[in-house]
Motif scaffolding. Structure first.
Motif, mmCIF file in Angstrom:
data_model
loop_
_atom_site.group_PDB
_atom_site.id
_atom_site.type_symbol
_atom_site.label_atom_id
_atom_site.label_comp_id
_atom_site.label_asym_id
_atom_site.label_seq_id
_atom_site.Cartn_x
_atom_site.Cartn_y
_atom_site.Cartn_z
ATOM 1 N N ASP A 1 2.024 22.733 13.275
ATOM 2 C CA ASP A 1 1.318 22.048 11.917
ATOM 3 C C ASP A 1 0.706 20.955 12.414
ATOM 4 O OD1 ASP A 1 3.509 20.401 12.445
ATOM 5 O OD2 ASP A 1 4.691 20.641 10.887
ATOM 6 N N VAL A 2 0.067 20.067 11.462
ATOM 7 C CA VAL A 2 -0.627 18.619 11.797
ATOM 8 C C VAL A 2 0.195 18.197 10.588
ATOM 9 C CG1 VAL A 2 -2.745 17.547 11.357
ATOM 10 C CG2 VAL A 2 -2.749 19.950 12.352
ATOM 11 N N VAL A 3 0.407 16.673 11.126
ATOM 12 C CA VAL A 3 1.013 15.972 10.207
ATOM 13 C C VAL A 3 0.409 14.515 10.281
ATOM 14 C CG1 VAL A 3 3.248 14.449 9.657
ATOM 15 C CG2 VAL A 3 3.285 16.873 10.598
ATOM 16 N N TRP A 4 -0.013 13.875 9.164
ATOM 17 C CA TRP A 4 -0.988 12.844 9.124
ATOM 18 C C TRP A 4 -0.440 11.724 7.935
ATOM 19 C CZ3 TRP A 4 -6.954 13.252 8.327
ATOM 20 C CH2 TRP A 4 -7.686 12.078 8.931
ATOM 21 N N GLN B 1 0.879 -1.186 -0.068
ATOM 22 C CA GLN B 1 0.271 0.016 0.042
ATOM 23 C C GLN B 1 0.908 1.437 -0.135
ATOM 24 O OE1 GLN B 1 -2.398 0.290 3.526
ATOM 25 N NE2 GLN B 1 -4.105 1.358 2.247
ATOM 26 N N VAL B 2 0.778 2.274 -1.045
ATOM 27 C CA VAL B 2 1.141 3.517 -0.910
ATOM 28 C C VAL B 2 0.871 4.324 -0.032
ATOM 29 C CG1 VAL B 2 1.891 5.353 -2.582
ATOM 30 C CG2 VAL B 2 1.728 2.938 -3.494
ATOM 31 N N GLU B 3 1.631 5.084 0.709
ATOM 32 C CA GLU B 3 1.125 6.221 1.692
ATOM 33 C C GLU B 3 1.529 7.447 1.460
ATOM 34 O OE1 GLU B 3 2.352 4.611 5.541
ATOM 35 O OE2 GLU B 3 0.333 3.682 5.755
ATOM 36 N N VAL B 4 0.964 8.366 1.921
ATOM 37 C CA VAL B 4 1.228 9.695 1.596
ATOM 38 C C VAL B 4 1.266 10.454 3.046
ATOM 39 C CG1 VAL B 4 -1.101 10.691 1.169
ATOM 40 C CG2 VAL B 4 0.752 11.822 0.470
ATOM 41 N N THR B 5 2.141 11.334 3.294
ATOM 42 C CA THR B 5 2.226 12.160 4.463
ATOM 43 C C THR B 5 1.634 13.429 4.326
ATOM 44 O OG1 THR B 5 4.264 11.002 5.306
ATOM 45 C CG2 THR B 5 3.737 13.079 6.231
ATOM 46 N N ILE B 6 0.654 14.015 4.659
ATOM 47 C CA ILE B 6 -0.002 15.214 4.474
ATOM 48 C C ILE B 6 0.621 16.114 5.744
ATOM 49 C CG2 ILE B 6 -2.262 16.479 4.444
ATOM 50 C CD1 ILE B 6 -3.522 13.816 3.803
ATOM 51 N N ARG B 7 1.202 17.260 5.569
ATOM 52 C CA ARG B 7 1.832 18.116 6.482
ATOM 53 C C ARG B 7 1.234 19.437 6.227
ATOM 54 N NH1 ARG B 7 7.556 17.978 8.368
ATOM 55 N NH2 ARG B 7 6.520 16.157 8.567
ATOM 56 N N GLY C 1 -18.082 5.172 15.152
ATOM 57 C CA GLY C 1 -17.277 4.214 14.601
ATOM 58 C C GLY C 1 -16.573 4.817 13.255
ATOM 59 N N ILE C 2 -15.739 4.063 12.913
ATOM 60 C CA ILE C 2 -15.309 4.497 11.372
ATOM 61 C C ILE C 2 -15.231 3.291 10.423
ATOM 62 C CG2 ILE C 2 -13.815 6.522 12.170
ATOM 63 C CD1 ILE C 2 -11.267 4.404 11.783
ATOM 64 N N GLU C 3 -15.298 3.839 9.042
ATOM 65 C CA GLU C 3 -15.536 2.718 7.988
ATOM 66 C C GLU C 3 -14.261 1.903 8.032
ATOM 67 O OE1 GLU C 3 -16.571 4.086 4.462
ATOM 68 O OE2 GLU C 3 -17.912 5.606 5.171
ATOM 69 N N GLU C 4 -14.317 0.757 7.793
ATOM 70 C CA GLU C 4 -13.130 -0.215 7.686
ATOM 71 C C GLU C 4 -12.299 0.459 6.532
ATOM 72 O OE1 GLU C 4 -11.699 -4.700 6.231
ATOM 73 O OE2 GLU C 4 -13.859 -4.457 6.924
ATOM 74 N N GLY C 5 -10.868 0.341 7.349
ATOM 75 C CA GLY C 5 -9.858 1.191 6.519
ATOM 76 C C GLY C 5 -9.832 2.731 6.501
ATOM 77 N N GLU C 6 -10.865 3.224 7.069
ATOM 78 C CA GLU C 6 -11.084 4.648 7.156
ATOM 79 C C GLU C 6 -9.887 5.267 8.078
ATOM 80 O OE1 GLU C 6 -13.839 8.273 8.548
ATOM 81 O OE2 GLU C 6 -14.671 6.418 8.484
ATOM 82 N N PRO C 7 -8.955 6.261 7.814
ATOM 83 C CA PRO C 7 -7.949 6.732 8.735
ATOM 84 C C PRO C 7 -8.804 7.523 9.823
ATOM 85 C CG PRO C 7 -7.363 7.154 6.407
ATOM 86 C CD PRO C 7 -8.846 6.511 6.239
ATOM 87 N N SER C 8 -8.173 7.500 10.832
ATOM 88 C CA SER C 8 -8.768 8.218 11.956
ATOM 89 C C SER C 8 -8.060 9.478 12.262
ATOM 90 C CB SER C 8 -8.692 7.312 13.457
ATOM 91 O OG SER C 8 -9.109 8.141 14.283
ATOM 92 N N LEU C 9 -8.502 10.605 12.449
ATOM 93 C CA LEU C 9 -8.192 11.776 13.006
ATOM 94 C C LEU C 9 -7.001 11.785 14.301
ATOM 95 C CD1 LEU C 9 -7.848 14.845 11.935
ATOM 96 C CD2 LEU C 9 -9.673 15.302 13.620
ATOM 97 N N GLU C 10 -7.496 10.539 14.933
ATOM 98 C CA GLU C 10 -6.541 9.958 15.974
ATOM 99 C C GLU C 10 -5.197 9.878 15.806
ATOM 100 O OE1 GLU C 10 -7.084 7.460 19.909
ATOM 101 O OE2 GLU C 10 -7.990 6.802 18.334
ATOM 102 N N ASP C 11 -4.903 9.402 14.478
ATOM 103 C CA ASP C 11 -3.477 9.112 14.113
ATOM 104 C C ASP C 11 -2.717 10.385 13.487
ATOM 105 O OD1 ASP C 11 -4.120 6.401 14.531
ATOM 106 O OD2 ASP C 11 -4.833 5.934 12.470
ATOM 107 N N ALA C 12 -3.448 11.465 13.312
ATOM 108 C CA ALA C 12 -2.882 12.581 13.002
ATOM 109 C C ALA C 12 -1.857 13.114 14.118
ATOM 110 C CB ALA C 12 -3.754 13.934 12.475
ATOM 111 N N VAL C 13 -0.902 13.800 13.825
ATOM 112 C CA VAL C 13 0.127 14.323 14.937
ATOM 113 C C VAL C 13 -0.119 15.840 14.958
ATOM 114 C CG1 VAL C 13 2.446 14.438 15.956
ATOM 115 C CG2 VAL C 13 1.559 12.544 14.682
ATOM 116 N N PHE C 14 -0.499 16.404 16.200
ATOM 117 C CA PHE C 14 -0.795 17.900 16.154
ATOM 118 C C PHE C 14 0.138 18.470 16.817
ATOM 119 C CE2 PHE C 14 -4.795 16.279 14.769
ATOM 120 C CZ PHE C 14 -5.537 17.499 14.239
ATOM 121 N N SER C 15 0.912 19.647 16.340
ATOM 122 C CA SER C 15 1.655 20.470 17.213
ATOM 123 C C SER C 15 1.338 21.895 17.232
ATOM 124 C CB SER C 15 3.134 20.431 16.634
ATOM 125 O OG SER C 15 3.620 21.196 15.487
ATOM 126 N N ALA C 16 1.931 23.036 17.765
ATOM 127 C CA ALA C 16 1.567 24.113 17.777
ATOM 128 C C ALA C 16 1.844 24.750 16.291
ATOM 129 C CB ALA C 16 2.463 25.091 18.756
#
Length: 118
Positions: free
Chosen positions: A81-84, A29-35, A64-79
């Motif tokens: 930026d947001v990286v997901w 699976q190809v992933e992308v980092t959204i910053r 709940g979230i759909e199967e395979g749906e990314p959760s906002l819980e996995d996004a990393v927040f700082s003062a």
């Protein structure tokens, strides 16, 4: 009161990996980092962003979230930026979630500002 915006959105692909066994290669699976860089880091804006994130996470946990749906819980927040890191095929859905996050945060910021004015 200035609105919270993402001043820059980077979408960095993680590349394509092939399986390491001796069988015919198959693509992983190809992933992308959204910053997303935040346009402001004042305390009121950051609190509004935290508030909106908590509300969206509660909704995910409740419905709940759909199967395979990314959760906002996995996004990393700082003062700053947001990286997901998300699967490439979910990139648009995740960008929509981030847009919804900004919409809610800006609404919370306006409501807080109006409440302070009385």
């Amino acid at each position: 009161m200035p609105a919270i915006r993402f001043s820059d959105i980077e979408q960095i692909p993680s590349g394509v990996a092939a399986s390491g066994d001796s069988a015919a290669p198959r693509l992983e699976q190809v992933e992308v980092t959204i910053r997303c860089r935040l346009s402001t880091s004042d305390d009121a804006a950051l609190e509004a962003l935290r508030y909106a994130r908590r509300a969206m996470l509660r909704e995910e946990w409740t419905r709940g979230i759909e199967e395979g749906e990314p959760s906002l819980e996995d996004a990393v927040f700082s003062a700053h930026d947001v990286v997901w890191r998300v699967p490439d095929e979910d990139r648009e859905r995740c960008l929509q979630k981030l847009d919804e996050l900004l919409r809610r945060a800006n609404r919370a910021l306006l409501e807080d500002s109006a409440a302070r004015r009385g």
